[in-house]
Scaffold this motif. Structure first.
Motif, PDB file in Angstrom:
ATOM      1  N   ASP A  66       0.837  -1.186   0.000  1.00  0.00           N
ATOM      2  CA  ASP A  66       0.000   0.000   0.000  1.00  0.00           C
ATOM      3  C   ASP A  66       0.879   1.245   0.000  1.00  0.00           C
ATOM      4  OD1 ASP A  66       1.022  -0.282   2.545  1.00  0.00           O
ATOM      5  OD2 ASP A  66      -0.911  -0.645   3.506  1.00  0.00           O
ATOM      6  N   ALA A  67       0.239   2.424  -0.071  1.00  0.00           N
ATOM      7  CA  ALA A  67       1.003   3.672  -0.134  1.00  0.00           C
ATOM      8  C   ALA A  67       1.868   3.856   1.105  1.00  0.00           C
ATOM      9  CB  ALA A  67       0.046   4.853  -0.298  1.00  0.00           C
ATOM     10  N   GLU A  68       1.323   3.487   2.265  1.00  0.00           N
ATOM     11  CA  GLU A  68       2.088   3.611   3.509  1.00  0.00           C
ATOM     12  C   GLU A  68       3.326   2.720   3.489  1.00  0.00           C
ATOM     13  OE1 GLU A  68      -2.141   4.695   4.245  1.00  0.00           O
ATOM     14  OE2 GLU A  68      -1.118   3.008   3.283  1.00  0.00           O
ATOM     15  N   GLY A  69       3.180   1.523   2.903  1.00  0.00           N
ATOM     16  CA  GLY A  69       4.294   0.600   2.820  1.00  0.00           C
ATOM     17  C   GLY A  69       5.383   1.069   1.867  1.00  0.00           C
ATOM     18  N   GLU A  70       4.974   1.619   0.734  1.00  0.00           N
ATOM     19  CA  GLU A  70       5.957   2.129  -0.220  1.00  0.00           C
ATOM     20  C   GLU A  70       6.758   3.270   0.404  1.00  0.00           C
ATOM     21  OE1 GLU A  70       6.694   0.766  -3.014  1.00  0.00           O
ATOM     22  OE2 GLU A  70       5.057  -0.688  -2.986  1.00  0.00           O
ATOM     23  N   GLU A  71       6.066   4.141   1.128  1.00  0.00           N
ATOM     24  CA  GLU A  71       6.743   5.267   1.767  1.00  0.00           C
ATOM     25  C   GLU A  71       7.682   4.789   2.875  1.00  0.00           C
ATOM     26  OE1 GLU A  71       5.561   9.523   3.921  1.00  0.00           O
ATOM     27  OE2 GLU A  71       3.986   8.119   3.312  1.00  0.00           O
ATOM     28  N   LEU A  72       7.234   3.799   3.637  1.00  0.00           N
ATOM     29  CA  LEU A  72       8.040   3.282   4.741  1.00  0.00           C
ATOM     30  C   LEU A  72       9.301   2.586   4.225  1.00  0.00           C
ATOM     31  CD1 LEU A  72       8.373   2.768   7.773  1.00  0.00           C
ATOM     32  CD2 LEU A  72       6.904   0.745   7.514  1.00  0.00           C
ATOM     33  N   ASP A  84      16.247  -5.350   0.933  1.00  0.00           N
ATOM     34  CA  ASP A  84      16.067  -6.291  -0.171  1.00  0.00           C
ATOM     35  C   ASP A  84      15.337  -7.562   0.236  1.00  0.00           C
ATOM     36  OD1 ASP A  84      18.393  -4.557  -0.373  1.00  0.00           O
ATOM     37  OD2 ASP A  84      18.829  -5.528  -2.270  1.00  0.00           O
ATOM     38  N   HIS A  85      15.382  -7.917   1.502  1.00  0.00           N
ATOM     39  CA  HIS A  85      14.855  -9.212   1.944  1.00  0.00           C
ATOM     40  C   HIS A  85      13.522  -9.102   2.682  1.00  0.00           C
ATOM     41  CE1 HIS A  85      18.841 -10.489   0.798  1.00  0.00           C
ATOM     42  NE2 HIS A  85      19.372  -9.678   1.694  1.00  0.00           N
ATOM     43  N   ILE A  86      12.907  -7.933   2.646  1.00  0.00           N
ATOM     44  CA  ILE A  86      11.612  -7.739   3.302  1.00  0.00           C
ATOM     45  C   ILE A  86      10.526  -8.474   2.518  1.00  0.00           C
ATOM     46  CG2 ILE A  86       9.831  -6.029   3.867  1.00  0.00           C
ATOM     47  CD1 ILE A  86      12.082  -4.023   4.371  1.00  0.00           C
ATOM     48  N   TYR A  87       9.644  -9.146   3.231  1.00  0.00           N
ATOM     49  CA  TYR A  87       8.498  -9.791   2.588  1.00  0.00           C
ATOM     50  C   TYR A  87       7.442  -8.728   2.310  1.00  0.00           C
ATOM     51  CZ  TYR A  87       4.310 -12.658   1.982  1.00  0.00           C
ATOM     52  OH  TYR A  87       3.153 -13.215   1.495  1.00  0.00           O
ATOM     53  N   ARG A  88       7.174  -8.477   1.036  1.00  0.00           N
ATOM     54  CA  ARG A  88       6.189  -7.463   0.636  1.00  0.00           C
ATOM     55  C   ARG A  88       4.888  -8.164   0.264  1.00  0.00           C
ATOM     56  NH1 ARG A  88       8.053  -2.580  -0.841  1.00  0.00           N
ATOM     57  NH2 ARG A  88       5.906  -2.000  -0.316  1.00  0.00           N
ATOM     58  N   SER A  89       3.873  -7.889   1.021  1.00  0.00           N
ATOM     59  CA  SER A  89       2.592  -8.563   0.843  1.00  0.00           C
ATOM     60  C   SER A  89       1.639  -7.733  -0.015  1.00  0.00           C
ATOM     61  CB  SER A  89       1.950  -8.819   2.208  1.00  0.00           C
ATOM     62  OG  SER A  89       0.652  -9.335   2.057  1.00  0.00           O
ATOM     63  N   ASP A  90       0.934  -8.426  -0.917  1.00  0.00           N
ATOM     64  CA  ASP A  90      -0.067  -7.762  -1.752  1.00  0.00           C
ATOM     65  C   ASP A  90      -1.400  -7.581  -1.028  1.00  0.00           C
ATOM     66  OD1 ASP A  90       1.487  -7.465  -4.141  1.00  0.00           O
ATOM     67  OD2 ASP A  90       1.253  -9.620  -4.476  1.00  0.00           O
ATOM     68  N   ASP A  91      -1.662  -8.420  -0.033  1.00  0.00           N
ATOM     69  CA  ASP A  91      -2.982  -8.380   0.598  1.00  0.00           C
ATOM     70  C   ASP A  91      -2.961  -8.027   2.080  1.00  0.00           C
ATOM     71  OD1 ASP A  91      -1.713 -10.691   1.313  1.00  0.00           O
ATOM     72  OD2 ASP A  91      -3.402 -12.030   0.929  1.00  0.00           O
ATOM     73  N   ALA A 119       1.969 -12.952   8.438  1.00  0.00           N
ATOM     74  CA  ALA A 119       3.028 -13.366   7.506  1.00  0.00           C
ATOM     75  C   ALA A 119       3.797 -14.571   8.035  1.00  0.00           C
ATOM     76  CB  ALA A 119       3.977 -12.200   7.251  1.00  0.00           C
ATOM     77  N   GLY A 120       3.920 -14.678   9.362  1.00  0.00           N
ATOM     78  CA  GLY A 120       4.567 -15.845   9.955  1.00  0.00           C
ATOM     79  C   GLY A 120       5.982 -16.061   9.455  1.00  0.00           C
ATOM     80  N   ASP A 121       6.303 -17.323   9.145  1.00  0.00           N
ATOM     81  CA  ASP A 121       7.680 -17.661   8.772  1.00  0.00           C
ATOM     82  C   ASP A 121       8.054 -17.240   7.357  1.00  0.00           C
ATOM     83  OD1 ASP A 121       6.283 -19.496   7.291  1.00  0.00           O
ATOM     84  OD2 ASP A 121       7.171 -21.273   8.226  1.00  0.00           O
ATOM     85  N   LYS A 122       7.141 -16.614   6.625  1.00  0.00           N
ATOM     86  CA  LYS A 122       7.499 -16.092   5.299  1.00  0.00           C
ATOM     87  C   LYS A 122       8.624 -15.072   5.403  1.00  0.00           C
ATOM     88  CE  LYS A 122       2.939 -16.652   3.059  1.00  0.00           C
ATOM     89  NZ  LYS A 122       2.179 -17.128   4.231  1.00  0.00           N
ATOM     90  N   ILE A 123       8.692 -14.348   6.527  1.00  0.00           N
ATOM     91  CA  ILE A 123       9.727 -13.332   6.655  1.00  0.00           C
ATOM     92  C   ILE A 123      11.115 -13.949   6.825  1.00  0.00           C
ATOM     93  CG2 ILE A 123       8.050 -11.741   7.677  1.00  0.00           C
ATOM     94  CD1 ILE A 123       9.447 -12.160  10.368  1.00  0.00           C
ATOM     95  N   LEU A 124      11.177 -15.245   7.130  1.00  0.00           N
ATOM     96  CA  LEU A 124      12.468 -15.915   7.354  1.00  0.00           C
ATOM     97  C   LEU A 124      13.015 -16.592   6.100  1.00  0.00           C
ATOM     98  CD1 LEU A 124      11.784 -17.630  10.804  1.00  0.00           C
ATOM     99  CD2 LEU A 124      12.710 -15.344  10.362  1.00  0.00           C
ATOM    100  N   ARG A 125      12.302 -16.539   4.988  1.00  0.00           N
ATOM    101  CA  ARG A 125      12.726 -17.247   3.779  1.00  0.00           C
ATOM    102  C   ARG A 125      14.142 -16.917   3.341  1.00  0.00           C
ATOM    103  NH1 ARG A 125       7.071 -16.633   0.279  1.00  0.00           N
ATOM    104  NH2 ARG A 125       5.927 -18.334   1.344  1.00  0.00           N
ATOM    105  N   PRO A 126      14.591 -15.648   3.431  1.00  0.00           N
ATOM    106  CA  PRO A 126      15.974 -15.356   2.995  1.00  0.00           C
ATOM    107  C   PRO A 126      17.038 -16.094   3.799  1.00  0.00           C
ATOM    108  CG  PRO A 126      14.673 -13.350   3.107  1.00  0.00           C
ATOM    109  CD  PRO A 126      13.852 -14.421   3.746  1.00  0.00           C
ATOM    110  N   LEU A 127      16.693 -16.565   4.996  1.00  0.00           N
ATOM    111  CA  LEU A 127      17.650 -17.313   5.810  1.00  0.00           C
ATOM    112  C   LEU A 127      17.764 -18.766   5.372  1.00  0.00           C
ATOM    113  CD1 LEU A 127      16.685 -15.916   9.318  1.00  0.00           C
ATOM    114  CD2 LEU A 127      18.834 -15.514   8.104  1.00  0.00           C
ATOM    115  N   ALA A 128      16.835 -19.197   4.532  1.00  0.00           N
ATOM    116  CA  ALA A 128      16.820 -20.592   4.086  1.00  0.00           C
ATOM    117  C   ALA A 128      17.130 -20.760   2.611  1.00  0.00           C
ATOM    118  CB  ALA A 128      15.463 -21.221   4.399  1.00  0.00           C
ATOM    119  N   ASN A 129      16.857 -19.729   1.803  1.00  0.00           N
ATOM    120  CA  ASN A 129      16.976 -19.890   0.349  1.00  0.00           C
ATOM    121  C   ASN A 129      18.329 -19.475  -0.213  1.00  0.00           C
ATOM    122  OD1 ASN A 129      16.932 -17.079   0.282  1.00  0.00           O
ATOM    123  ND2 ASN A 129      14.827 -16.934  -0.456  1.00  0.00           N
TER     124      ASN A 129
END
Length: 297
Positions: A66-72, A84-91, A119-129
């Motif tokens: 959302d607009a708030e997220g883009e600004e943040l 670069d590793h932030i999980y960006r959610s569409d919903d 979001a749960g463990d989705k934010i940890l994906r960069p630590l595994a991939n």
């Protein structure tokens, strides 16, 4: 080319909406003051202080598109954080924290961190991939965790091989979420940063001083602990070795983010090679400077 972070800050990154008044307040007060909106959240507050100490933090969190997220996200990038590793959610919308502070301290606050929890463990994906690590080559370095993560996710982190080489630094987001940290009691590299009230909640009792609280948490199984008690004292230690200091006396003009500033300053001081007493002193000075309204350096 993406930079390698000096430390990972995992948890809440959101907008802080803070109303501050110069007068004492109570329930129902309606007074003049100032309302600000600034980047905040425990992980973000820690990262901002780390930047002031010359470290380069990487953020692992969720931020909406959302607009708030883009600004943040743009603001965090401008401040020198690795986003670069932030999980960006569409919903999921970007989280927000709202607080009211008076001359007598924090009056009330609401933390809307539902997107981070969802979001749960989705934010940890960069630590595994492979982006930041993997099961076979886990991230080796300091990791700041905040209590806005769910208890289930904290339990997963406590047992995960992805954190086998990490130096975990853990803080509750608020007294109301302090008991979530019980998932990390007994972890061999976890350092807890809590205030006196939060220490009491973790031990299901009340403490009079920070050193007594620190000893009780260590006895309960916490590997290492730092306990603060406002302007009265702060204690740091491991089993059988606790040091206590008194922070400098200052005029308090704000309180939201003080604990995060203390934690970040302590981490940065140790990263720069300071010994235990020096690191504790620098952290207390940074927090005192912060609550006085200045920017800690």
């Amino acid at each position: 080319m993406t930079k390698t972070p000096d430390i990972l800050c995992i948890g809440s990154v959101l907008w802080d909406v803070i109303g501050r008044a110069a007068s004492h307040m109570r329930v129902g007060s309606d007074v003049p003051g100032r309302i600000t909106r600034l980047p905040g959240g425990v992980a973000m507050n820690i990262a901002m202080t780390l930047r002031r100490f010359g470290m380069t933090p990487g953020l692992l969190t969720t931020i909406g598109r959302d607009a708030e997220g883009e600004e943040l996200t743009a603001e965090a990038t401008r401040m020198g954080m690795i986003c670069d590793h932030i999980y960006r959610s569409d919903d999921l919308p970007t989280d927000v924290y709202m607080a009211v502070e008076g001359a007598n301290g924090l009056i009330a606050a609401i933390a809307d961190a539902h997107s981070l929890e969802a979001a749960g463990d989705k934010i940890l994906r960069p630590l595994a991939n492979g982006a930041l690590g993997s099961v076979h080559t886990p991230f080796a370095g300091p990791v700041a965790l905040d209590g806005n993560l769910t208890e289930d996710l904290l339990q997963e982190i406590a047992q995960s091989p992805l954190f086998a080489r990490a130096d975990l630094r853990v803080a509750p987001a608020s007294p109301g979420k302090a008991e979530r940290l019980l998932a990390l009691v007994g972890h061999p590299s976890a350092t807890f940063y809590v205030n006196l009230e939060e220490a009491g909640l973790l031990c299901q009792t009340r403490f009079e001083t920070s050193d007594i609280a620190a000893a009780a948490l260590i006895k309960r199984g916490v590997h290492r602990v730092l306990v603060t008690d406002g302007g009265k004292s702060a204690s740091e230690g491991t089993a059988g070795d606790i040091i206590t200091q008194t922070p400098p006396a200052v005029m308090v003009t704000r309180v939201t983010g003080a604990g995060d500033t203390f934690m970040a300053a302590h981490i940065a001081s140790e990263a720069q090679g300071d010994d235990r007493p020096t690191a504790l002193t620098r952290a207390l000075n940074a927090a005192a400077t912060y609550v006085s309204g200045e920017t800690p350096l």
